[in-house]
Scaffold this motif. Structure first.
Motif, short mmCIF file in Angstrom:
data_model
loop_
_atom_site.label_atom_id
_atom_site.label_comp_id
_atom_site.label_asym_id
_atom_site.label_seq_id
_atom_site.Cartn_x
_atom_site.Cartn_y
_atom_site.Cartn_z
N UNK A 80 -3.84 -7.64 14.39
CA UNK A 80 -5.10 -7.66 13.63
C UNK A 80 -5.62 -6.26 13.33
N UNK A 81 -5.44 -5.33 14.27
CA UNK A 81 -5.92 -3.95 14.05
C UNK A 81 -5.15 -3.29 12.90
N UNK A 82 -3.84 -3.56 12.85
CA UNK A 82 -3.03 -3.00 11.77
C UNK A 82 -3.42 -3.60 10.43
N UNK A 83 -3.60 -4.90 10.41
CA UNK A 83 -4.03 -5.55 9.17
C UNK A 83 -5.37 -5.00 8.70
N UNK A 84 -6.30 -4.82 9.62
CA UNK A 84 -7.63 -4.32 9.28
C UNK A 84 -7.55 -2.95 8.61
N UNK A 85 -6.65 -2.11 9.11
CA UNK A 85 -6.51 -0.75 8.57
C UNK A 85 -5.79 -0.75 7.22
N UNK A 86 -4.85 -1.66 7.02
CA UNK A 86 -3.96 -1.57 5.87
C UNK A 86 -4.07 -2.77 4.94
N UNK A 87 -5.29 -3.23 4.69
CA UNK A 87 -5.48 -4.23 3.63
C UNK A 87 -6.68 -3.81 2.78
N UNK A 88 -6.70 -4.32 1.56
CA UNK A 88 -7.79 -3.97 0.66
C UNK A 88 -7.42 -2.83 -0.27
N UNK A 89 -8.16 -2.64 -1.33
CA UNK A 89 -7.85 -1.62 -2.35
C UNK A 89 -7.74 -0.20 -1.80
N UNK A 90 -8.51 0.12 -0.76
CA UNK A 90 -8.50 1.48 -0.23
C UNK A 90 -7.24 1.79 0.58
N UNK B 270 -0.80 -10.96 6.54
CA UNK B 270 -1.99 -11.58 7.12
C UNK B 270 -2.06 -11.29 8.60
N UNK B 271 -3.25 -11.20 9.18
CA UNK B 271 -3.37 -10.92 10.62
C UNK B 271 -2.73 -12.03 11.45
N UNK B 272 -1.95 -11.61 12.45
CA UNK B 272 -1.29 -12.56 13.32
C UNK B 272 -0.02 -13.16 12.75
N UNK B 273 0.33 -12.82 11.53
CA UNK B 273 1.51 -13.38 10.87
C UNK B 273 2.79 -12.90 11.53
N UNK B 274 3.79 -13.79 11.57
CA UNK B 274 5.12 -13.44 12.06
C UNK B 274 6.02 -13.18 10.85
N UNK B 275 6.61 -12.00 10.82
CA UNK B 275 7.44 -11.60 9.68
C UNK B 275 8.75 -11.01 10.21
N UNK B 276 9.86 -11.39 9.60
CA UNK B 276 11.16 -10.86 10.03
C UNK B 276 11.32 -9.40 9.59
#
Length: 391
Positions: A86-96, A104-110
Motif C-alpha cells: 500500500x505504501x508503494x501504491x500511495x507513492x506511485x499512483x496518480x498524475x504526479x 492496485x494496493x495489495x494486488x498480486x502480480x507476477x
C-alpha cells in the motif's frame, strides 16, 4: 607480459578493405547522441557521448537487466508473485507519479507481468514493486543495479532508484554507458530481450467507474518505423528532456543508438528514426572471418602447448561507409598480452582483432582460444624457465 600485435596484411579477396574511409556526415538536433554497430564494435557516431546526464526512464533498462539475469540464473521465475505494498501504491499512483502500470494496493502480480509493465508501459510503480519483490527494499535492489553497472564497466553511471525518477543528481549515466547496458542485455539474455522488448502494447488495470481494461502502447519511436526494430527504452523528465536508447537488426547487422536531451515527443520520434535509418543506409558490413575460423596463433607461457590458435567466436565484419568499392588492403592487428599465461579454456577470449580504416575509429572484436591449454607439468615448467633464461 608485453602487448603483442600481429599485423595481418591480407586475408584474400573477401577481406580486401578500402585504404581510406571517411565517416559519412550526419547531423542531429539531439544534444547527446551515440551509435555502435555490434557486428564489428564500430562506433559510428558520438556526440557528447560521455557527458553525465539524468537517464529518466532509460534507467529502467538496468532494472530490467538485473531481473533478466536473475531469471536466466534460475534464482527467480517469471511466475513468482509480487505484492503491491500500500505504501508503494500511495507513492506511485496518480498524475504526479508519472508513467504507471495502474497497479492496485495489495494486488498480486507476477514478475513476468511486472516486466511487461516496465518495458512496454514504463511503469514507475511496476519498477519499484519489482525492486522490492526481488531485493526486499528498493535501496537493496539499487545496490544490485550499481554492482552490475560496475561489472559491465559503466564507469560514468550511478543509480539512486529503480525507475529513473529525478533525485537531485544521484542517478546519472552517459550515452556510451547506456549503449554498453543495451549491448549486455541483448547479448547476455537474448531470449528474454526478444520476449519482452518488442511487445507493441500491454493491458493491465481497469478504469475507475466503468472498469474497462486499460491498454497502453509501447513508446518506442522506431517500432514499426524501422525494419528490424525490437527495443529498447524511452525516457522523459523536465530535467532530462526526451531520450531514447534503441536497437534494430537488419541482414545480420545489429545497431544500438542513443539520443538524449531532445525538446519534444515528436522530435524524439523524428530524430530517432532519422538516426537509425542513417546507421543502416550510410554504412555497410564487410565480412572478415566466419565463426570458428582461425585468425592467427599466439604464444603461450607455461602451458602444455607452446602456441594456441585464435579463432573468431562469431561472424566478424568491419563496418565501412556505404558505396565504397574495396581498393587494396589495410593493416588488421591481432593484439594480446603475451605470451598468454596458461591455463585457459577453449572459447575463452584471450586476444582482440583491431581494424583501423581511414579516419574512422578503431574497430575492436574479440578472438577466443581454439582449444583448452592446461598448465605445464613440473618438468615442463623447468624447461620453460631454462629456455627463457638462455633466450
Amino acid at each position: 607480459m608485453k602487448r603483442n600485435a600481429l599485423i595481418l596484411l591480407a586475408f584474400g579477396a573477401t577481406t580486401a578493405l578500402p585504404a581510406s574511409a571517411a565517416a559519412p556526415p550526419f547531423e542531429t538536433l539531439a544534444p547527446v547522441a551515440y551509435m555502435v554497430d555490434l557486428s564489428s564494435g564500430a562506433v559510428l557516431y558520438a556526440k557528447d557521448a560521455d557527458r553525465r546526464m539524468p537517464p529518466a526512464s532509460m534507467a529502467k533498462m538496468m532494472t530490467t537487466h538485473v531481473a533478466f539475469n536473475l531469471l536466466k540464473k534460475g534464482e527467480k521465475k517469471p511466475t513468482d508473485m509480487c505484492t503491491v505494498r500500500p505504501e508503494t501504491w500511495q507513492r506511485w499512483h496518480g498524475p504526479a507519479a508519472g508513467s504507471t502500470m495502474f497497479l492496485s494496493p495489495g494486488e498480486q502480480v507476477s514478475i513476468e507481468n511486472l516486466l511487461h509493465g516496465i518495458v512496454t508501459l514504463s511503469g514507475n510503480d511496476a519498477s519499484v514493486v519489482l525492486a522490492e519483490c526481488i531485493a526486499g527494499t528498493e535501496p537493496a535492489f539499487v545496490a544490485l543495479m550499481n554492482a552490475e553497472a560496475k561489472r559491465l564497466g559503466m564507469n560514468n553511471s550511478n543509480f539512486g532508484n529503480s525507475n529513473g525518477w529525478p533525485d537531485e543528481g544521484v542517478t546519472y549515466t552517459t550515452a556510451r554507458d547506456l549503449g554498453t547496458l543495451a549491448k549486455a542485455t541483448i547479448e547476455q539474455t537474448p531470449d528474454l530481450y526478444k520476449a519482452y522488448y518488442q511487445k507493441r502494447d500491454f493491458t493491465w488495470g481497469k478504469t475507475l467507474g466503468s472498469g474497462q481494461a486499460i491498454t497502453q502502447g509501447n513508446r518506442n519511436p522506431i517500432l514499426g518505423r524501422i525494419q528490424g526494430a525490437d527495443g529498447l527504452k524511452t525516457g522523459h523528465t523536465e530535467e532530462a528532456g526526451y531520450g531514447f536508447t534503441g536497437s534494430a537488426e537488419q541482414n545480420g547487422r545489429r545497431i544500438i543508438m542513443v539520443v538524449a536531451g531532445l525538446g519534444s515527443f515528436n522530435q524524439r520520434i523524428e530524430e530517432s528514426v532519422k538516426f537509425m535509418d542513417w546507421g543502416f543506409r550510410a554504412w555497410k558490413a564487410q565480412p572478415l572471418f566466419q565463426a570458428g575460423e582461425k585468425v592467427a596463433d599466439a604464444q603461450v607461457q607455461l602451458g602444455d602447448s607452446g602456441t594456441v590458435g585464435l579463432v573468431a567466436p562469431r561472424n566478424l565484419a568491419v563496418t565501412l561507409p556505404a558505396g565504397l568499392s574495396p581498393s587494396g588492403a589495410v593493416k588488421v592487428r591481432v593484439v594480446y598480452d603475451g605470451p598468454i599465461k596458461a591455463p585457459f579454456k577453449k572459447g575463452q577470449q584471450i586476444a582482440q582483432l583491431v581494424v583501423q580504416s581511414g579516419d574512422t575509429p578503431p574497430q575492436v572484436m574479440p578472438l577466443v582460444a581454439e582449444k583448452d591449454v592446461e598448465q605445464a607439468g613440473f618438468f615442463g615448467r623447468i624447461w620453460a624457465g631454462l629456455a627463457s633464461l638462455f633466450a
